[in-house]
Motif scaffolding. Structure first.
Motif, short mmCIF file in Angstrom:
data_model
loop_
_atom_site.label_atom_id
_atom_site.label_comp_id
_atom_site.label_asym_id
_atom_site.label_seq_id
_atom_site.Cartn_x
_atom_site.Cartn_y
_atom_site.Cartn_z
N PRO A 185 0.79 -1.22 0.00
CA PRO A 185 0.00 0.00 0.00
C PRO A 185 0.82 1.27 0.00
CG PRO A 185 -0.86 -1.57 1.58
CD PRO A 185 0.47 -2.08 1.14
N GLU A 199 -7.99 3.36 -6.32
CA GLU A 199 -6.87 2.66 -5.70
C GLU A 199 -7.29 1.39 -4.97
OE1 GLU A 199 -3.80 3.24 -6.12
OE2 GLU A 199 -3.96 5.13 -7.18
N GLY A 200 -8.54 1.33 -4.55
CA GLY A 200 -9.02 0.18 -3.80
C GLY A 200 -10.53 0.28 -3.68
N ASP A 218 -7.53 -2.74 0.22
CA ASP A 218 -6.67 -3.01 -0.94
C ASP A 218 -6.42 -4.51 -1.02
OD1 ASP A 218 -4.90 -3.04 -3.01
OD2 ASP A 218 -3.28 -2.01 -1.94
N THR A 221 -2.43 -6.27 -2.09
CA THR A 221 -1.22 -6.29 -1.27
C THR A 221 -0.72 -7.71 -1.06
OG1 THR A 221 -2.59 -6.25 0.73
CG2 THR A 221 -1.75 -4.16 -0.06
#
Length: 278
Positions: A185, A199-200, A218, A221
């Motif tokens: 992240p 982004e997520g 997220d 990862t």
């Protein structure tokens, strides 16, 4: 010689964007995300912005004696234009004082705008590791892709991102672990152009006083899904803190202060020695 397990877990969590600081539990006013519709909507229908809860009026909760001293209203008289102009408007004035966003979309855009307003950043941080240990040091960011965490002694660990990889080094043990920056992240802070919605998965947002908290999951990862909370000061226009819960459930938090977005860090701070010459 092996890493101390608690410190290693903290360092790996740092790679996962890892630290939030000194804030305790928030008495936040949650803003719930709307799940995607399962059935198609008519083309003319448009999603309405999700309003944030109104700011608490400043006069709410005055002592009863103060309320008793207030002049009684005259219901029979219609308000004049002058009286209407002078009458208080708590919601509007509170918003003007705090600069609070009215909707979740506006809140996310406010944080995006801040994160995209600088290309370099340096300052101090306080980290609370998963085992409760308090660590301090300096953080350096140079976009795109570069970051460094320098811990104060006696800690001998460094975390360095050079734009491609992330290295966790221990000078005392002469060890170095390399990770792809795309699996951590860290990308949330070093991306050249930020868009949190892309982004997520946005799981929520809330406001507590002047602090906007945005929660993201997220799934890209290393090891699984990380849960990230970014805390942004609406009045000071600064990122104050982040909290990461890694795929193993370890929580790491970092608080930031003394931030400087004008000076560019020394480029040498972002060099990884892949030969492990420490």
């Amino acid at each position: 010689m092996k890493w101390n397990p608690a410190l290693r877990a903290s360092a790996v969590a740092m790679i996962a964007l890892g630290c939030s600081g000194v804030a305790g539990p928030l008495m936040a006013q949650p803003m719930q995300l709307q799940p995607p519709a399962t059935a198609p909507k008519p083309a003319v229908a448009k999603p309405r912005p999700i309003p944030l809860p109104p700011i608490r009026p400043a006069g709410l909760g005055l002592a009863r004696t103060a309320a008793a001293e207030a002049p009684a209203a005259e219901p029979a008289a219609a308000p004049t234009a002058t009286a209407a102009a002078q009458s208080p408007r708590p919601a509007a004035s509170a918003k003007a004082r705090t600069g609070a966003p009215a909707t979740q979309e506006e809140a996310i855009e406010r944080l995006n705008a801040y994160l995209n307003s600088f290309s370099s950043l340096q300052g101090n941080f306080i980290q609370f590791a998963a085992n409760g240990r308090r660590l301090e040091g300096r953080i350096y960011i140079q976009r795109p892709g570069k970051m460094r965490f320098e811990y104060e002694p006696p800690v001998t660990t460094e975390v360095i991102a050079d734009g491609t990889s992330v290295a966790v080094r221990d000078r005392r043990l002469a060890t170095q672990d390399i990770y792809s920056i795309g699996q951590t992240p860290l990308k949330f802070l070093v991306r050249e152009r930020m868009d949190l919605a892309r982004e997520g998965t946005l799981t929520g947002a809330s406001i507590d006083g002047d602090i906007l908290s945005v929660r993201i999951e997220d799934r890209s990862t290393l090891g699984g899904t990380s849960k990230i909370t970014l805390k942004y000061d609406l009045v000071a226009n600064e990122l104050r803190q982040w909290i990461v819960i890694d795929p193993q459930g370890y929580e790491t938090s970092v608080a930031l202060y003394n931030l400087d977005t004008q000076r560019r860090p020394d480029p040498k701070k972002f060099v990884i020695d892949y030969q492990r010459t420490l």
